[in-house]
Design an enzyme around this catalytic site. Sequence first.
Site, PDB file in Angstrom:
ATOM      1  CB  SER A 219      -0.906   0.012   1.243  1.00  0.00           C
ATOM      2  OG  SER A 219      -1.777  -1.092   1.258  1.00  0.00           O
ATOM      3  CB  SER A 257      -2.172  -2.151  -4.153  1.00  0.00           C
ATOM      4  OG  SER A 257      -3.159  -1.800  -5.107  1.00  0.00           O
ATOM      5  CG  ASP A 259      -2.853   1.740  -4.776  1.00  0.00           C
ATOM      6  OD1 ASP A 259      -1.788   1.442  -4.217  1.00  0.00           O
ATOM      7  OD2 ASP A 259      -3.443   1.002  -5.591  1.00  0.00           O
TER       8      ASP A 259
END
Length: 319
Positions: A219, A257, A259
């Site tokens: 992340s 992830s 983001d």
Amino acid sequence: MPRARDLGVTIGRFAPGPLNAITDVPGVRIGHVTLIEGDRTRTGATAILPHGGNLFRDRVSAGFAVLNGFGKFAGSTQVQELGELETPVLLTNTLAVGRAMEALVAHVLALPGNEAVTSINAVVGETNDSGLNDIRAARPTVAEMRQALEAASSGPVEEGAVGAGTGCIAFGLKGGIGTASRRVDGYMLGVLVQANYGGTLRLDGRAAPVTSEADTDGSIVIVMATDAPLCPRNLTRLATRSFAGLARTGSALSNGSGDYALAFATTRGQMPNEMMSPLFEAAIETTEEAILNALLMAGDMRGWDAATRQPRQVRGLRL
């Protein structure tokens, strides 16, 4: 350790501010608490304050953007709804988000003039530092995160394995906190990142040495500040452009992830839409450079992989 520009890596066309840091935006303050203890504790917290006053009483406009939402960003829905920040921003590790919210609530309630406050939107971002940190241990504590808030100051910003970046890993290398800034049409724009993600590293568009440990997941939290007079809508647009800088570094932008990007303006106003393009471009290049600074400033680190329950060594990026 050298930053990107010290090594001749110059990202984009806009000139940086005097510190090449988010604190080049007047009033912005950054504070860290860094916890490196024994063989297993490699974590911390980073506080971002838009100004040194009572933010609950003197709020700033803000916008928020998500590229892939595999993560936790507390307080984001109210930022999206109202377009403003009423607390500082704390960055920390995944399992410390609740404690960070407690720290922000205590911080705001303690400020003079807030004696009648009964609702607070604490804003907290996180990445998972369990690759080098015993994340199941309850660190940082509420008191330790309040130390980050109290330590916040203007001036140079510590980078690399500090604060919320202490246990971060990016591209199989030591990640962490990075920052950069740009001058754009008389205004200042600054970025601070908590880089803890995967992919195939690129340096200013060129292939870089990769490691056998590089992961696709992970992340990043991107926090952007400007003194340009932007409304919440254009701050959201600005935050969204930071993901182009993230992509330029070689991020995998994977299913796993998280983001996130938050942008705030220290000046109230509404710049016309047709004046936004230079700021958009600067947001891209500033994000890219901040990420490279995080990697270059981090150094090698030995810690504890909480998933495998084994020691782990991660090396820093060297060019």
